[in-house]
Scaffold this motif. Sequence first.
Motif, PDB file in Angstrom:
ATOM      1  N   UNK A   2      89.582 -70.532  60.935  1.00  9.27           N
ATOM      2  CA  UNK A   2      89.828 -69.154  60.195  1.00  9.27           C
ATOM      3  C   UNK A   2      89.247 -69.562  58.817  1.00  9.27           C
ATOM      4  N   UNK A   3      88.320 -70.622  58.608  1.00  7.75           N
ATOM      5  CA  UNK A   3      87.429 -71.151  57.624  1.00  7.75           C
ATOM      6  C   UNK A   3      88.049 -71.097  56.112  1.00  7.75           C
ATOM      7  N   UNK A   4      87.571 -70.857  55.134  1.00  9.21           N
ATOM      8  CA  UNK A   4      88.187 -71.280  53.706  1.00  9.21           C
ATOM      9  C   UNK A   4      88.535 -70.474  52.736  1.00  9.21           C
ATOM     10  N   UNK A   5      88.661 -68.910  53.403  1.00  7.89           N
ATOM     11  CA  UNK A   5      88.896 -67.968  52.348  1.00  7.89           C
ATOM     12  C   UNK A   5      90.458 -67.554  52.762  1.00  7.89           C
ATOM     13  N   UNK A   6      91.339 -67.688  51.887  1.00  4.48           N
ATOM     14  CA  UNK A   6      92.821 -67.127  52.086  1.00  4.48           C
ATOM     15  C   UNK A   6      92.832 -65.766  52.515  1.00  4.48           C
ATOM     16  N   UNK A   7      92.242 -64.847  52.213  1.00  4.42           N
ATOM     17  CA  UNK A   7      92.433 -63.569  52.927  1.00  4.42           C
ATOM     18  C   UNK A   7      92.331 -63.396  54.568  1.00  4.42           C
ATOM     19  N   UNK A   8      91.208 -64.292  54.992  1.00  4.20           N
ATOM     20  CA  UNK A   8      91.145 -64.353  56.314  1.00  4.20           C
ATOM     21  C   UNK A   8      92.347 -65.134  56.888  1.00  4.20           C
ATOM     22  N   UNK A   9      92.632 -66.103  56.387  1.00  2.00           N
ATOM     23  CA  UNK A   9      93.663 -67.092  56.879  1.00  2.00           C
ATOM     24  C   UNK A   9      94.939 -66.250  57.083  1.00  2.00           C
ATOM     25  N   UNK A  10      95.429 -65.563  55.970  1.00  2.00           N
ATOM     26  CA  UNK A  10      96.490 -64.660  55.866  1.00  2.00           C
ATOM     27  C   UNK A  10      96.464 -63.538  56.883  1.00  2.00           C
ATOM     28  N   UNK A  11      95.585 -62.622  57.032  1.00  2.00           N
ATOM     29  CA  UNK A  11      95.608 -61.586  57.717  1.00  2.00           C
ATOM     30  C   UNK A  11      95.565 -61.996  59.142  1.00  2.00           C
ATOM     31  N   UNK A  12      94.536 -62.655  59.598  1.00  2.00           N
ATOM     32  CA  UNK A  12      94.363 -63.137  60.944  1.00  2.00           C
ATOM     33  C   UNK A  12      95.621 -63.979  61.590  1.00  2.00           C
ATOM     34  N   UNK A  13      95.875 -64.781  60.828  1.00  2.00           N
ATOM     35  CA  UNK A  13      97.283 -65.598  61.217  1.00  2.00           C
ATOM     36  C   UNK A  13      98.528 -64.750  61.274  1.00  2.00           C
ATOM     37  N   UNK A  14      98.799 -63.860  60.454  1.00  2.00           N
ATOM     38  CA  UNK A  14      99.748 -62.851  60.516  1.00  2.00           C
ATOM     39  C   UNK A  14      99.647 -61.990  61.518  1.00  2.00           C
ATOM     40  N   UNK A  15      98.782 -61.453  61.803  1.00  2.00           N
ATOM     41  CA  UNK A  15      98.432 -60.516  63.128  1.00  2.00           C
ATOM     42  C   UNK A  15      98.740 -61.344  64.464  1.00  2.00           C
ATOM     43  N   UNK A  16      98.305 -62.570  64.437  1.00  2.00           N
ATOM     44  CA  UNK A  16      98.555 -63.433  65.633  1.00  2.00           C
ATOM     45  C   UNK A  16     100.025 -64.023  65.660  1.00  2.00           C
ATOM     46  N   UNK A  17     100.436 -64.039  64.720  1.00  2.00           N
ATOM     47  CA  UNK A  17     102.018 -64.497  64.637  1.00  2.00           C
ATOM     48  C   UNK A  17     102.864 -63.428  65.115  1.00  2.00           C
ATOM     49  N   UNK A  18     102.669 -62.269  64.347  1.00  2.00           N
ATOM     50  CA  UNK A  18     103.613 -61.176  64.876  1.00  2.00           C
ATOM     51  C   UNK A  18     103.228 -60.696  66.637  1.00  2.00           C
ATOM     52  N   UNK A  19     102.163 -60.544  66.832  1.00  2.00           N
ATOM     53  CA  UNK A  19     102.091 -60.198  68.124  1.00  2.00           C
ATOM     54  C   UNK A  19     101.830 -60.896  69.287  1.00  2.00           C
ATOM     55  N   UNK A  20     101.604 -62.246  68.955  1.00  2.00           N
ATOM     56  CA  UNK A  20     101.652 -63.315  70.050  1.00  2.00           C
ATOM     57  C   UNK A  20     102.568 -64.491  70.028  1.00  2.00           C
ATOM     58  N   UNK A  21     102.436 -65.078  68.807  1.00  2.00           N
ATOM     59  CA  UNK A  21     103.227 -66.565  68.568  1.00  2.00           C
ATOM     60  C   UNK A  21     104.570 -66.392  68.613  1.00  2.00           C
ATOM     61  N   UNK A  22     105.212 -65.518  67.877  1.00  2.00           N
ATOM     62  CA  UNK A  22     106.760 -65.351  68.040  1.00  2.00           C
ATOM     63  C   UNK A  22     107.418 -65.269  69.265  1.00  2.00           C
ATOM     64  N   UNK A  23     106.658 -64.818  70.122  1.00  2.00           N
ATOM     65  CA  UNK A  23     107.051 -64.716  71.505  1.00  2.00           C
ATOM     66  C   UNK A  23     107.263 -65.965  72.328  1.00  2.00           C
ATOM     67  N   UNK A  24     106.434 -67.141  71.866  1.00  2.00           N
ATOM     68  CA  UNK A  24     106.099 -68.302  72.606  1.00  2.00           C
ATOM     69  C   UNK A  24     106.553 -69.571  71.939  1.00  2.00           C
TER      70      UNK A  24
END
Length: 214
Positions: free
Chosen positions: A64-86
């Motif tokens: 997710x690179x060095x830009x915080x906005x990419x890190x925040x947005x992409x990680x949050x999507x992933x967490x809510x839709x995938x990671x929290x289930x597993x």
Amino acid sequence: MKKFFVLFVLFALPIIAYMFFASGQNNFAKLPVLTKTVMDVSEFQTLDGKPISLEDKISIVAFFGKKLENLKGNTFNLDQKILEKYYEFNDFQFIVVLPEEAREEAEKFKKEFSGISKTEKWKFIFGTPKEVKEVFESFDTPHNLKETYTPYVFIVDKDRNLRGRSDDEDTGKVYGYDSRSVAELSNKMNDDVKVILAEYRLALKKNNAHRKNN
């Protein structure tokens, strides 16, 4: 004649259906291997200094690179839709491969989101841009790394093989899943994570049964 037809429906059709699904079991039991033995990340530094590896874990890997906005947005999507289930699966981990210059931003982000997500399950690891690129290139995908960033996230199995889809109805092969797309995460990626977890659970049951029989 009518009686025969009723008997056929009651007895023969269930058997035919069972044979159909049993014959297709091998087609759906495993998520295809697209790249064998990707590079391990054991030489990278983690936030907490603990060793980490792709070996013997089912890993979701992100760049997710060095830009915080990419890190925040992409990680949050992933967490809510995938990671929290597993998160409850001990052999499941989420690894974000970042350049060393993103360390401070990653620490802030992890603290910021600790109240709404299980951020202790997120494994941020850091290396030089060259090292990040080497790991990414070992995945051998058609996706591009822009400096140290791609929105695509990847499923890596316990043997460090990249898993995905070999005959997706939309794109043919699926090497990675677009973390910007909630629909893609919710549908394709979620289904594929379920498949690989089920695959390992089935293998574990077979091993346990084999040990009991011996």
